[in-house]
Design a protein around this motif. Structure first.
Motif, PDB file in Angstrom:
ATOM      1  N   GLY A  80       0.860  -1.248  -0.051  1.00 30.84           N
ATOM      2  CA  GLY A  80      -0.108   0.073   0.191  1.00 30.84           C
ATOM      3  C   GLY A  80       0.843   1.066   0.015  1.00 30.84           C
ATOM      4  O   GLY A  80       0.511   2.349  -0.722  1.00 30.84           O
ATOM      5  N   VAL A  81       1.889   1.368   0.908  1.00 27.68           N
ATOM      6  CA  VAL A  81       2.641   2.310   0.769  1.00 27.68           C
ATOM      7  C   VAL A  81       3.534   2.559  -0.469  1.00 27.68           C
ATOM      8  O   VAL A  81       3.758   3.583  -1.015  1.00 27.68           O
ATOM      9  CB  VAL A  81       4.019   2.292   2.089  1.00 27.68           C
ATOM     10  N   VAL A  82       3.831   1.348  -1.234  1.00 22.75           N
ATOM     11  CA  VAL A  82       4.634   1.506  -2.425  1.00 22.75           C
ATOM     12  C   VAL A  82       3.659   2.124  -3.286  1.00 22.75           C
ATOM     13  O   VAL A  82       3.932   3.081  -4.144  1.00 22.75           O
ATOM     14  CB  VAL A  82       4.886   0.183  -2.876  1.00 22.75           C
ATOM     15  N   VAL A  83       2.439   1.579  -3.554  1.00 22.73           N
ATOM     16  CA  VAL A  83       1.363   2.154  -4.342  1.00 22.73           C
ATOM     17  C   VAL A  83       1.163   3.738  -4.196  1.00 22.73           C
ATOM     18  O   VAL A  83       1.168   4.520  -5.007  1.00 22.73           O
ATOM     19  CB  VAL A  83      -0.005   1.389  -4.266  1.00 22.73           C
ATOM     20  N   PHE A  84       1.261   4.079  -2.914  1.00 20.87           N
ATOM     21  CA  PHE A  84       0.967   5.531  -2.668  1.00 20.87           C
ATOM     22  C   PHE A  84       1.962   6.360  -3.148  1.00 20.87           C
ATOM     23  O   PHE A  84       1.748   7.373  -3.337  1.00 20.87           O
ATOM     24  CB  PHE A  84       0.896   5.545  -0.942  1.00 20.87           C
ATOM     25  N   PHE A  85       3.173   6.113  -2.784  1.00 20.33           N
ATOM     26  CA  PHE A  85       4.471   6.828  -3.344  1.00 20.33           C
ATOM     27  C   PHE A  85       4.679   6.920  -4.901  1.00 20.33           C
ATOM     28  O   PHE A  85       4.983   7.822  -5.356  1.00 20.33           O
ATOM     29  CB  PHE A  85       5.452   6.733  -2.493  1.00 20.33           C
ATOM     30  N   LEU A  86       4.397   5.407  -5.329  1.00 22.82           N
ATOM     31  CA  LEU A  86       5.172   5.078  -6.471  1.00 22.82           C
ATOM     32  C   LEU A  86       3.899   4.757  -7.624  1.00 22.82           C
ATOM     33  O   LEU A  86       4.257   4.263  -8.592  1.00 22.82           O
ATOM     34  CB  LEU A  86       6.007   4.162  -6.604  1.00 22.82           C
ATOM     35  N   HIS A  87       2.547   4.911  -7.407  1.00 26.99           N
ATOM     36  CA  HIS A  87       1.609   4.564  -8.452  1.00 26.99           C
ATOM     37  C   HIS A  87       1.716   4.860  -9.792  1.00 26.99           C
ATOM     38  O   HIS A  87       1.642   3.737 -10.505  1.00 26.99           O
ATOM     39  CB  HIS A  87       0.057   4.804  -7.691  1.00 26.99           C
ATOM     40  N   PRO A  88       2.251   5.875 -10.204  1.00 23.39           N
ATOM     41  CA  PRO A  88       2.449   6.020 -11.706  1.00 23.39           C
ATOM     42  C   PRO A  88       3.724   4.832 -12.239  1.00 23.39           C
ATOM     43  O   PRO A  88       3.289   4.363 -13.258  1.00 23.39           O
ATOM     44  CB  PRO A  88       3.017   7.452 -12.049  1.00 23.39           C
ATOM     45  N   GLU A  89       4.430   4.755 -11.239  1.00 25.77           N
ATOM     46  CA  GLU A  89       5.532   3.607 -11.957  1.00 25.77           C
ATOM     47  C   GLU A  89       5.004   2.109 -11.727  1.00 25.77           C
ATOM     48  O   GLU A  89       5.350   1.589 -12.843  1.00 25.77           O
ATOM     49  CB  GLU A  89       6.602   3.758 -10.776  1.00 25.77           C
ATOM     50  N   VAL A  90       4.075   2.120 -10.655  1.00 26.71           N
ATOM     51  CA  VAL A  90       3.333   0.673 -10.868  1.00 26.71           C
ATOM     52  C   VAL A  90       2.657   0.509 -11.977  1.00 26.71           C
ATOM     53  O   VAL A  90       2.571  -0.536 -12.429  1.00 26.71           O
ATOM     54  CB  VAL A  90       2.735   0.299  -9.154  1.00 26.71           C
ATOM     55  N   GLU A  91       1.792   1.663 -12.153  1.00 29.95           N
ATOM     56  CA  GLU A  91       0.914   1.385 -13.474  1.00 29.95           C
ATOM     57  C   GLU A  91       1.681   1.356 -14.675  1.00 29.95           C
ATOM     58  O   GLU A  91       1.125   0.343 -15.585  1.00 29.95           O
ATOM     59  CB  GLU A  91       0.156   2.763 -13.342  1.00 29.95           C
TER      60      GLU A  91
END
Lengths: 219, 219, 219
Positions: A80-91
């Motif tokens: 969740g924290v990873v997505v919070f900070f890095l969601h464009p990268e994860v997308e």
């Protein structure tokens, strides 16, 4: 626990990787729905652990493994924290996430089926529990996000059917007394491969016969 | 199991008929929502077994009967396949399906109340479990199909109230020590009859007093 | 049961007050959704008891306390009837209801955490169970009413975060062996105060970084 088909360390690592990837998909859904950090973590938890929780509830494996197995509960918070900070990268690496998601699907349908069997369920209910483990979290994610469950939509590539096949292979292996780590892994690979092919070739399940569109609400 | 009020064979046959009919209503909802064969089977399973699963979870009867009783799990799959191939025919006999559904309602509110009692619950919670058994599957069906639960809509004929009455009759019979197969059957008939009358005469439950439409979202 | 941190009578009274207030919020939602008296009572029950039921299910405290503890099940029915007849009056004292709701939040996050701990869960899962107890009923209420869970919406004052803080304080108190009635009460007061401040000052949780609106469905 006999639902571990691999050496303990290997099994645990695989479980946590699968949980992490499932949690990413929950967190991304929360971002798309414009939820805050709390909502991201809730959807990450629910997606990653929901299927296993439903399985443990119906087979009576309480307290649920999600709350007692090492690392199960904290891992989605990290996602969740990873997505919070890095969601464009994860997308941007959605393709890689889908591959890992398919791997999680293969892993969890196998371990879910085995766990249900060790709790005394018959072959068909064990297969159902395998599917529930692999696909239940995604249904909870969609309900919490007020989306029609993608699992149930005809216009999405099949997701639960590969889990069904992987679970069924495990049930047959149990039935003939040949459930070894190797064969269990092969069952997971079968489900994984089938899901990847479904994505690549757009495999879908058939809708009811004689549909002429007159009564549908979505055509 | 003392929650069987009839001879084992009779009870089992009645259970499976009730499950089959509930599953038809789930499958038809899936067809209306344009789901594929997999979605049809999932909604058939969830509608037919969901109420009993919720009851078994809250009373602690684990693993749930849906996964351990003979025929419970496969029956909705058969109903799903029937709906898949023959849904126009099934839609055409909706009236007959509703009669059978009312019979299932009567049966399951009675057996659900008895089972909760045998697991040590008091009279009022047992009545609640009877209603949950009879009506819970329909709520799960509606949630999965993203429909407002028809159970909770004021503009639908009462469904859970007949189950409430049937369950309450059983609780009274237990309280006075007169729960015989005959009286239990009569309780089921009371619930069935009340549901049929509700359908025939459009019985609805009252909405909150002083409603003048100013704060409603749906009027 | 060691999850009672106060003298039995005090604890029971507090529990029932908390349940009653939570039930009011469920009943009011049902009125806003134009549901009938039955729907009002169902939403009152689900909102008031849902969080505790989810907690009891995942920790394996079965049958669930909602069906076995004195007064738990009937209390929401009373609240439902109150809302049915007096909903304009109840709406008018929304401010008072929100204060009592915050008090219930504080109480239930504390007792939920303690109960999970007494069932053998570790510190982090116990905190999760505390939040689940305090906030789970509201999520069920919103799902049944087909509303996006207000808990997960970024544009609402934080609700679960105060419960998280209260639960975490309890977990720390347990960890250092200082869980006395006084300190447990203080943990509840912390959660209550934080929720009241959140309401007063409009505290919200942050949304994902780098949001520019291009992928959102609600902005």
């Amino acid at each position: 626990m006999t639902s571990e088909i691999f050496p303990h360390n290997v099994q645990q690592t695989l479980d946590l990787v699968g949980i992490f990837v499932f949690a990413l998909s929950g967190g991304l859904m929360a971002v798309r729905k414009n939820m805050d950090i709390f909502g991201i973590c809730v959807l990450a938890e629910a997606t990653a652990l929901g299927g296993g929780v439903l399985r443990d509830l119906v087979i009576g494996a309480l307290p649920v493994a999600a709350f007692t197995s090492f690392g199960y509960f904290p891992t989605p918070l990290v996602a969740g924290v990873v997505v919070f900070f890095l969601h464009p990268e994860v997308e941007r690496i959605t393709r890689a996430v889908m591959v890992l998601d398919a791997a999680g699907l293969g892993l969890f349908c196998v371990t879910g089926t085995i766990k249900a069997h060790t709790y005394g369920l018959g072959a068909i209910p064990s297969v159902a529990c395998g599917m529930l483990t692999a696909a239940g979290g995604g249904v909870i994610r969609d309900l919490l996000a007020m989306e029609p469950p993608s699992l149930l939509r005809w216009d999405r590539e099949i997701y639960a059917v590969p889990a069904l096949v992987g679970s069924a292979v495990v049930a047959v292996l149990i039935g003939v007394g040949r459930l070894t780590p190797l064969y269990a892994s092969l069952a997971a690979v079968v489900a994984f491969t089938m899901r990847m092919l479904a994505l690549k070739y757009g495999w879908r399940a058939p809708r009811a016969w004689h549909r002429n569109g007159s009564r549908t609400s979505e055509e």
